[in-house]
Design an enzyme around this catalytic site. Structure first.
Site, PDB file in Angstrom:
ATOM      1  N   GLY A  19       0.822  -1.198   0.000  1.00  0.00           N
ATOM      2  CA  GLY A  19       0.000   0.000   0.000  1.00  0.00           C
ATOM      3  C   GLY A  19       0.854   1.245   0.000  1.00  0.00           C
ATOM      4  O   GLY A  19       2.032   1.217   0.359  1.00  0.00           O
ATOM      5  N   GLY A  21       0.444   5.639   0.817  1.00  0.00           N
ATOM      6  CA  GLY A  21      -0.387   6.746   1.245  1.00  0.00           C
ATOM      7  C   GLY A  21       0.157   8.071   0.781  1.00  0.00           C
ATOM      8  O   GLY A  21       1.027   8.143  -0.106  1.00  0.00           O
ATOM      9  N   PHE A  23       2.070  10.208   2.289  1.00  0.00           N
ATOM     10  CA  PHE A  23       3.468  10.492   2.610  1.00  0.00           C
ATOM     11  C   PHE A  23       4.341   9.251   2.728  1.00  0.00           C
ATOM     12  O   PHE A  23       5.560   9.349   2.665  1.00  0.00           O
ATOM     13  CB  PHE A  23       3.566  11.271   3.930  1.00  0.00           C
ATOM     14  N   THR A  25       4.655   4.532   2.894  1.00  0.00           N
ATOM     15  CA  THR A  25       4.322   3.252   2.280  1.00  0.00           C
ATOM     16  C   THR A  25       3.946   2.246   3.363  1.00  0.00           C
ATOM     17  O   THR A  25       4.298   2.400   4.542  1.00  0.00           O
ATOM     18  CB  THR A  25       5.528   2.694   1.496  1.00  0.00           C
ATOM     19  N   LYS A  41       4.161   0.222   8.382  1.00  0.00           N
ATOM     20  CA  LYS A  41       3.880   1.548   7.840  1.00  0.00           C
ATOM     21  C   LYS A  41       5.090   2.445   8.088  1.00  0.00           C
ATOM     22  O   LYS A  41       5.482   2.664   9.228  1.00  0.00           O
ATOM     23  CB  LYS A  41       2.641   2.148   8.510  1.00  0.00           C
ATOM     24  N   ASP A 144     -10.080  11.013  11.264  1.00  0.00           N
ATOM     25  CA  ASP A 144     -10.100  10.791   9.812  1.00  0.00           C
ATOM     26  C   ASP A 144     -10.828   9.489   9.497  1.00  0.00           C
ATOM     27  O   ASP A 144     -10.334   8.648   8.738  1.00  0.00           O
ATOM     28  CB  ASP A 144      -8.681  10.772   9.246  1.00  0.00           C
TER      29      ASP A 144
END
Length: 284
Positions: A19, A21, A23, A25, A41, A144
Site C-alpha cells: 500500500g 499513502g 506520505f 508506504t 507503515k 479521519d
C-alpha cells in the site's frame, strides 16, 4: 519507542509493498523470531519537513505512535482497532508495525458492490462504533474516519486503522485544526472551532450514509464546495437512493449527522440505538 531502521531490521524481515499513502508506504513484514506476518507503515520525515506551510503534518506523524499505542495497549480499546505492535523512529522516518489486514477496505467493498443491505451495514456500523467508543474511552479521537481507513482482517472483521491524524483529548483539552477528509469532516472542524471526539461520530454517520446509498450526503466539485455543504449540514435522503432504507436507519443517521454537537450521539449511544441493537451483531 525502539531505535531506528537498524533495530527494525534486526527484529523484522521486510517484504513487498502492499500500500501507499500520501506520505509513506505500507509493506508486509515478518517477525524474525516467529515468522508472524504484520504490516509495516513507514513515514519519511523529509517530505513533511518540506511542508512548511502545514507543520501540523509533521507533528501528527511524530505523535502517531504514542496515540496509537494508547488504543493498542492491553487490554486493547476494541478488537475492531488495528493494533500497533512495535514502533521504531530515527532522524529520517517513523516505522510502525501493525496488524496485517488482508481483506481489503470498506471503500473497495462499496465501490465494487454499491449500497449494502441494511443488516450488513448495521453490523459494520456497530463494529465501527465499538472501535470509536473504545478509542474515546482512552482519550483518543481518530479524526479521519472514512471507508479508506476501515480494513477487513482475515476473519472478515472490520478494523479501524491509520491513526496519522488522531488527537489526544484525555486531559480535557479541546482539539483544534482542520484535520480529516472533506466529504467526512464535521462542520465544527470546517468552521475552525474547538471540537470534541464527536467529530468521529459525524464521520461515522457519513460512512453509514455511504454504505446504505453508495453516495455521500454532502458533496461538491471542489473541496471548498464540499466544505460549504458540510457547514450547511442539510441532510437529505433522496428517494431514488433511499427508497428501501428503513426509517430506523434514517433516524440513526440524523442523530449522528446532527450539527448541534450537544445533541449529536456519542459512539456509545450509537451502539445502543435500536437499529444497531436489532440488526448489527458482531461488535462485541
Amino acid at each position: 519507542m525502539s531505535g531506528g531502521e537498524e533495530a527494525l531490521r534486526r527484529e523484522y524481515v521486510i517484504g513487498d509493498e502492499i500500500g501507499r499513502g500520501r506520505f509513506g508506504t505500507v509493506r508486509r513484514c515478518y517477525a524474525a523470531a516467529t515468522g508472524a506476518p504484520f504490516a509495516l507503515k513507514s513515514t519519511p520525515k523529509e517530505p513533511l519537513r518540506e511542508l512548511e506551510a502545514d507543520p501540523l503534518d509533521l507533528a501528527l506523524a511524530e505523535q502517531e505512535p504514542k496515540v496509537h499505542l494508547l488504543v493498542s495497549a492491553p487490554p486493547p480499546a476494541s478488537r475492531h482497532v488495528v493494533a500497533l505492535h512495535a514502533a521504531f523512529e530515527d532522524a529520517d522516518a517513523v516505522h510502525l508495525v501493525l496488524d496485517l489486514c488482508e481483506g481489503g477496505d470498506l471503500f473497495s467493498l462499496v465501490s465494487a458492490r454499491g449500497p449494502l443491505p441494511e443488516p450488513e451495514a448495521a453490523d459494520l456500523a456497530a463494529q465501527l462504533a465499538d472501535a470509536l467508543a473504545g478509542c474515546h474511552r482512552r482519550g483518543v479521537a481518530h479524526r479521519d474516519v472514512k471507508p479508506d481507513n476501515l480494513f477487513f482482517d482475515a476473519g472478515g472483521a472490520l478494523r479501524l486503522g491509520d491513526f496519522g491524524s488522531a488527537g489526544w483529548f484525555g486531559d480535557g483539552r479541546p482539539m483544534t485544526g482542520l484535520v480529516g477528509t472533506p466529504y467526512y469532516v464535521a462542520p465544527e472542524v470546517v468552521a475552525g472551532r474547538e471540537y470534541t471526539e464527536k467529530v468521529d461520530v459525524w464521520s461515522a454517520g457519513v460512512v453509514l450514509y455511504v454504505m446504505l446509498s453508495g453516495t455521500v450526503p454532502f458533496g461538491g466539485a471542489t473541496a471548498g464546495e464540499i466544505f460549504e455543504a458540510v457547514l450547511r449540514g442539510n441532510l437529505r435522503f433522496p428517494p431514488r437512493a433511499f427508497a428501501g432504507v428503513s426509517p430506523e436507519a434514517k433516524d440513526l443517521m440524523r442523530r449522528m449527522l446532527c450539527k448541534d454537537v450537544s445533541r449529536r450521539f456519542s459512539a456509545e449511544q450509537v451502539l445502543r440505538h435500536p437499529w444497531i441493537v436489532t440488526r448489527g451483531g458482531s461488535a462485541a
